[in-house]
Design an enzyme around this catalytic site. Structure first.
Site, PDB file in Angstrom:
ATOM      1  CB  SER A 137      -0.971  -0.059   1.172  1.00 27.04           C
ATOM      2  OG  SER A 137      -1.982   0.908   1.043  1.00 27.04           O
ATOM      3  CG  ASP A 269      -7.380  -2.128  -3.539  1.00 34.90           C
ATOM      4  OD1 ASP A 269      -8.035  -1.557  -2.650  1.00 34.90           O
ATOM      5  OD2 ASP A 269      -6.149  -2.298  -3.472  1.00 34.90           O
ATOM      6  CG  HIS A 297      -6.016  -2.109   0.238  1.00 35.22           C
ATOM      7  ND1 HIS A 297      -5.429  -1.442  -0.812  1.00 35.22           N
ATOM      8  CD2 HIS A 297      -5.338  -1.730   1.354  1.00 35.22           C
ATOM      9  CE1 HIS A 297      -4.450  -0.683  -0.355  1.00 35.22           C
ATOM     10  NE2 HIS A 297      -4.366  -0.853   0.954  1.00 35.22           N
TER      11      HIS A 297
END
Length: 328
Positions: A137, A269, A297
């Site tokens: 991320s 996501d 995610h």
């Protein structure tokens, strides 16, 4: 390598929430190391696996926004690498992992100085060792921003997972539908970290506490744009949130990456928008884009609800093995 979720856990929200809410981790012995940064501040590294021998590969892991070495994906990868006999180390960003740092500044999606300092520290400790890097991320965003400008020979390959390659559109996506739940939780965690830091700085560094206090009250932050305007931009040299989003987004820089790098992305996501997926002519020949239909995610949970399998922990080592990284 195709990711195939079980139909009962295919939902992007189940994929996203499974790790933090449902995953049970095996015991993992870990040890900490304090690293001083170039501006005199510090952060903490969390090691797992065997103590590295001379020249042995060690994997550096960068966590996501409000995460730490205790994030499910970081602990899961460290556990898997330990079974392979490989040392790994998570870089806790400044002020994370319940340990406030000593300056008002923290970290953000485009911050690379701390990444460079930690890599230099690891390289100086053992110049013969390879240091492949994995970023999740926002940690993946930091990694890609770094690799767009630097190509150290001791980083033979890298993997970036679920990266918000375009920060502006992704911040807007988190204001829609169920994704607002993720936004609320992340901002709550970030504000908790800021409160801990403010109390810490009040005792240790009053000038830094005043700098943080001058940004305004630590209440009433309703969106990432608000948070980035009020805290990220002024603390880190950006004019405002838009300037931050433009300068720190890693997507437009992928054509400059020269280190063999795998970018893993799920089309479902809930933190993302479709336009974050770059076109082939927007990435360099060193970048491999792995776009999966499902995965949420930083999810990618396969198997069944009773016997889950964590696909990323097979996919990441497999990429390093194909790039002939020592030890894989």
């Amino acid at each position: 390598m195709r990711f195939n979720p079980h139909p009962l856990i295919r939902s992007p929200h189940l994929q996203t929430l499974w790790g933090p809410l449902m995953r049970r981790h095996a015991p993992l012995a870990r040890r900490e190391e304090r690293v001083t940064l170039r501006d005199g501040d510090h952060l903490w590294l969390v090691w797992a696996g065997p103590v590295p021998t001379a020249g042995q590969t060690r994997v550096l892991i960068l966590h996501g926004l409000s995460g730490s070495a205790d994030s499910h994906y970081a602990r899961g990868l460290q556990t898997h690498l330990a079974t392979l006999g490989l040392p790994s180390v998570v870089m806790n960003a400044r002020g994370t992992g319940t340990r406030p740092n000593n300056l008002a500044r923290g970290y953000h999606a485009g911050e690379t100085d701390d990444v460079a300092d930690v890599l230099a520290h690891l390289h100086q400790a053992d110049p013969a060792a390879a240091i492949p890097v994995v970023g999740y991320s926002v940690g993946g965003s930091r990694l890609l921003n770094y690799l767009a400008d630097e190509t150290p020979a001791y980083v033979p390959a890298a993997v970036a997972v679920s990266v918000p390659l375009l920060l502006g559109p992704c911040s807007e996506r988190l204001e829609q539908g169920f994704s607002k739940v993720y936004r609320r939780k992340l901002i709550d965690e970030l504000m908790t970290q800021l409160r801990l830091k403010q109390a810490h700085l009040h005792q240790l560094a009053p000038d830094e506490a005043d700098r943080l206090r001058a940004l305004g009250p630590l209440e009433g932050v309703g969106s990432f744009r608000d948070f980035d305007n009020r805290f990220v931009a002024p603390l880190h040299g950006f004019a405002d949130a838009d300037d931050y989003y433009q300068r720190a987004s890693a997507g437009p820089k992928l054509a400059r990456v020269r280190t063999p790098t795998l970018v893993i992305h799920a089309l479902d996501d809930p933190f993302m928008v479709p336009e974050v997926v770059p076109a082939p002519d927007q990435i360099s020949a060193a970048v491999t884009l792995d776009v999966q239909p499902h995965g949420g995610h930083v999810g990618f949970v396969g198997g069944t609800a009773r016997r889950p399998e964590y696909w990323l922990e097979r996919r990441i080592p497999a990429f390093f093995a194909r790039r002939a990284v020592r030890g894989f």
